[in-house]
Design a protein around this motif. Structure first.
Motif, PDB file in Angstrom:
ATOM      1  N   GLU A   6       0.817  -1.224   0.000  1.00  0.00           N
ATOM      2  CA  GLU A   6       0.000   0.000   0.000  1.00  0.00           C
ATOM      3  C   GLU A   6       0.850   1.272   0.000  1.00  0.00           C
ATOM      4  O   GLU A   6       0.358   2.351  -0.316  1.00  0.00           O
ATOM      5  N   TYR A   7       2.145   1.144   0.332  1.00  0.00           N
ATOM      6  CA  TYR A   7       3.030   2.319   0.358  1.00  0.00           C
ATOM      7  C   TYR A   7       3.931   2.422  -0.876  1.00  0.00           C
ATOM      8  O   TYR A   7       4.640   3.414  -1.024  1.00  0.00           O
ATOM      9  N   HIS A   8       3.907   1.391  -1.732  1.00  0.00           N
ATOM     10  CA  HIS A   8       4.767   1.388  -2.929  1.00  0.00           C
ATOM     11  C   HIS A   8       4.562   2.656  -3.754  1.00  0.00           C
ATOM     12  O   HIS A   8       3.448   3.016  -4.090  1.00  0.00           O
ATOM     13  N   HIS A   9       5.667   3.299  -4.073  1.00  0.00           N
ATOM     14  CA  HIS A   9       5.688   4.471  -4.973  1.00  0.00           C
ATOM     15  C   HIS A   9       4.813   5.621  -4.492  1.00  0.00           C
ATOM     16  O   HIS A   9       4.317   6.403  -5.301  1.00  0.00           O
ATOM     17  N   ILE A  50       9.641   7.891  -1.359  1.00  0.00           N
ATOM     18  CA  ILE A  50      10.585   8.276  -2.408  1.00  0.00           C
ATOM     19  C   ILE A  50      12.012   7.862  -2.044  1.00  0.00           C
ATOM     20  O   ILE A  50      12.813   7.551  -2.921  1.00  0.00           O
ATOM     21  N   GLY A  51      12.329   7.823  -0.757  1.00  0.00           N
ATOM     22  CA  GLY A  51      13.659   7.360  -0.347  1.00  0.00           C
ATOM     23  C   GLY A  51      13.924   5.935  -0.796  1.00  0.00           C
ATOM     24  O   GLY A  51      15.007   5.615  -1.294  1.00  0.00           O
ATOM     25  N   PHE A  52      12.909   5.062  -0.637  1.00  0.00           N
ATOM     26  CA  PHE A  52      13.017   3.679  -1.121  1.00  0.00           C
ATOM     27  C   PHE A  52      13.237   3.666  -2.636  1.00  0.00           C
ATOM     28  O   PHE A  52      14.075   2.921  -3.151  1.00  0.00           O
ATOM     29  N   ASP A  53      12.465   4.496  -3.359  1.00  0.00           N
ATOM     30  CA  ASP A  53      12.536   4.491  -4.825  1.00  0.00           C
ATOM     31  C   ASP A  53      13.906   4.957  -5.323  1.00  0.00           C
ATOM     32  O   ASP A  53      14.453   4.409  -6.278  1.00  0.00           O
ATOM     33  N   ASP A  75      29.624  10.841   8.525  1.00  0.00           N
ATOM     34  CA  ASP A  75      29.797  11.706   7.350  1.00  0.00           C
ATOM     35  C   ASP A  75      29.844  10.916   6.042  1.00  0.00           C
ATOM     36  O   ASP A  75      29.800  11.504   4.955  1.00  0.00           O
ATOM     37  N   ALA A  76      29.917   9.583   6.137  1.00  0.00           N
ATOM     38  CA  ALA A  76      29.894   8.729   4.946  1.00  0.00           C
ATOM     39  C   ALA A  76      28.528   8.061   4.774  1.00  0.00           C
ATOM     40  O   ALA A  76      28.390   7.037   4.131  1.00  0.00           O
ATOM     41  N   THR A  77      27.510   8.679   5.387  1.00  0.00           N
ATOM     42  CA  THR A  77      26.138   8.203   5.202  1.00  0.00           C
ATOM     43  C   THR A  77      25.367   9.234   4.401  1.00  0.00           C
ATOM     44  O   THR A  77      25.700  10.427   4.427  1.00  0.00           O
ATOM     45  N   LEU A  78      24.360   8.775   3.700  1.00  0.00           N
ATOM     46  CA  LEU A  78      23.450   9.688   2.999  1.00  0.00           C
ATOM     47  C   LEU A  78      22.043   9.134   3.146  1.00  0.00           C
ATOM     48  O   LEU A  78      21.768   7.990   2.778  1.00  0.00           O
ATOM     49  N   THR A  79      21.172   9.950   3.729  1.00  0.00           N
ATOM     50  CA  THR A  79      19.784   9.558   3.969  1.00  0.00           C
ATOM     51  C   THR A  79      18.889  10.299   2.994  1.00  0.00           C
ATOM     52  O   THR A  79      18.951  11.529   2.913  1.00  0.00           O
ATOM     53  N   ILE A  80      18.091   9.558   2.239  1.00  0.00           N
ATOM     54  CA  ILE A  80      17.190  10.155   1.239  1.00  0.00           C
ATOM     55  C   ILE A  80      15.777  10.138   1.789  1.00  0.00           C
ATOM     56  O   ILE A  80      15.280   9.102   2.230  1.00  0.00           O
ATOM     57  N   VAL A  81      15.124  11.308   1.739  1.00  0.00           N
ATOM     58  CA  VAL A  81      13.856  11.483   2.435  1.00  0.00           C
ATOM     59  C   VAL A  81      12.947  12.448   1.666  1.00  0.00           C
ATOM     60  O   VAL A  81      13.422  13.347   0.969  1.00  0.00           O
ATOM     61  N   ASP A  82      11.643  12.244   1.792  1.00  0.00           N
ATOM     62  CA  ASP A  82      10.670  13.169   1.211  1.00  0.00           C
ATOM     63  C   ASP A  82      10.601  14.433   2.069  1.00  0.00           C
ATOM     64  O   ASP A  82      10.844  14.384   3.268  1.00  0.00           O
ATOM     65  N   ASP A  83      10.289  15.577   1.434  1.00  0.00           N
ATOM     66  CA  ASP A  83      10.211  16.833   2.169  1.00  0.00           C
ATOM     67  C   ASP A  83       9.041  17.672   1.676  1.00  0.00           C
ATOM     68  O   ASP A  83       9.032  18.132   0.541  1.00  0.00           O
ATOM     69  N   LEU A  84       8.067  17.867   2.564  1.00  0.00           N
ATOM     70  CA  LEU A  84       6.876  18.684   2.280  1.00  0.00           C
ATOM     71  C   LEU A  84       7.197  20.165   2.102  1.00  0.00           C
ATOM     72  O   LEU A  84       6.498  20.877   1.401  1.00  0.00           O
TER      73      LEU A  84
END
Length: 191
Positions: free
Chosen positions: A15-18, A23-26, A85-94
């Motif tokens: 139910e959460y796909h796409h 968007i971080g998963f995608d 500092d060698a991490t990157l987190t991808i996240v949606d932003d309203l």
């Protein structure tokens, strides 16, 4: 070999796909696909290992649900002995329009439950985040429906462009560093 932890935030379940919130998963899925990796079920996350240009990427999509993202983040950070500092987190932003991406080396959770949990778990907001603008075009009181909703057909071409640019941003982050990647990314406007 340089090691990186790439964290895409989202929720598990069909139910959460796409949806906008996933968007971080995608983005992480697109990065792994481009580099011939495969996700497998790991502890607290779907995990893929990618090697590219002498660099090792541990890519995760937490299976803890958004509100407990910190648990998976910290587990894989510690397990792989990767520095923050060698991490990157991808996240949606309203707060960002759909036309924008924003990369920062630190910063608050801005009300995002996944980032809030990571910050609480780590005890710091000093870790890089790539924010994917989803806009805020929803009626009052309908934020949850909007965030958990799927992209409108007219938005999909922009979303696809931005996913490709995010994949490139992960590569740049790992090769030229945070500052140069920020300079290349933060002023772009997608149409």
């Amino acid at each position: 070999m340089n090691q990186f932890l790439i964290v895409g935030l989202g929720n598990i379940g069909a139910e959460y796909h796409h949806t906008r919130h996933n968007i971080g998963f995608d983005v992480v899925s697109a990065f792994v696909l481009k580099h011939g990796g495969l996700f497998q079920t790991g502890r607290l996350a779907e995990v893929a290992e990618v090697k590219w240009k002498g660099r090792q990427f541990t890519c995760i999509k937490p299976t803890t649900y958004m509100n407990l993202s910190g648990k998976a983040f910290k587990y894989w950070l510690d397990k792989e002995k990767i520095t923050l500092d060698a991490t990157l987190t991808i996240v949606d932003d309203l707060a960002l329009p759909l036309s924008r991406l924003r990369l920062r080396g630190s910063g608050s959770d801005a009300g995002h439950n996944g980032l809030r949990d990571i910050q609480l778990t780590l005890g710091t907001d000093q870790y890089p985040k790539l924010r994917f603008g989803i806009g805020n075009d929803f009626p009052r009181g309908r934020q949850v429906d909007f965030v958990l909703g799927r992209w409108d057909p007219v938005e999909i071409p922009i979303v696809e462009q931005k996913i490709a640019k995010c994949v490139e941003a992960i590569e740049l982050f790992a090769t030229v560093g945070l500052e140069k990647t920020m300079n290349l990314l933060n002023n772009l406007a997608f149409k």
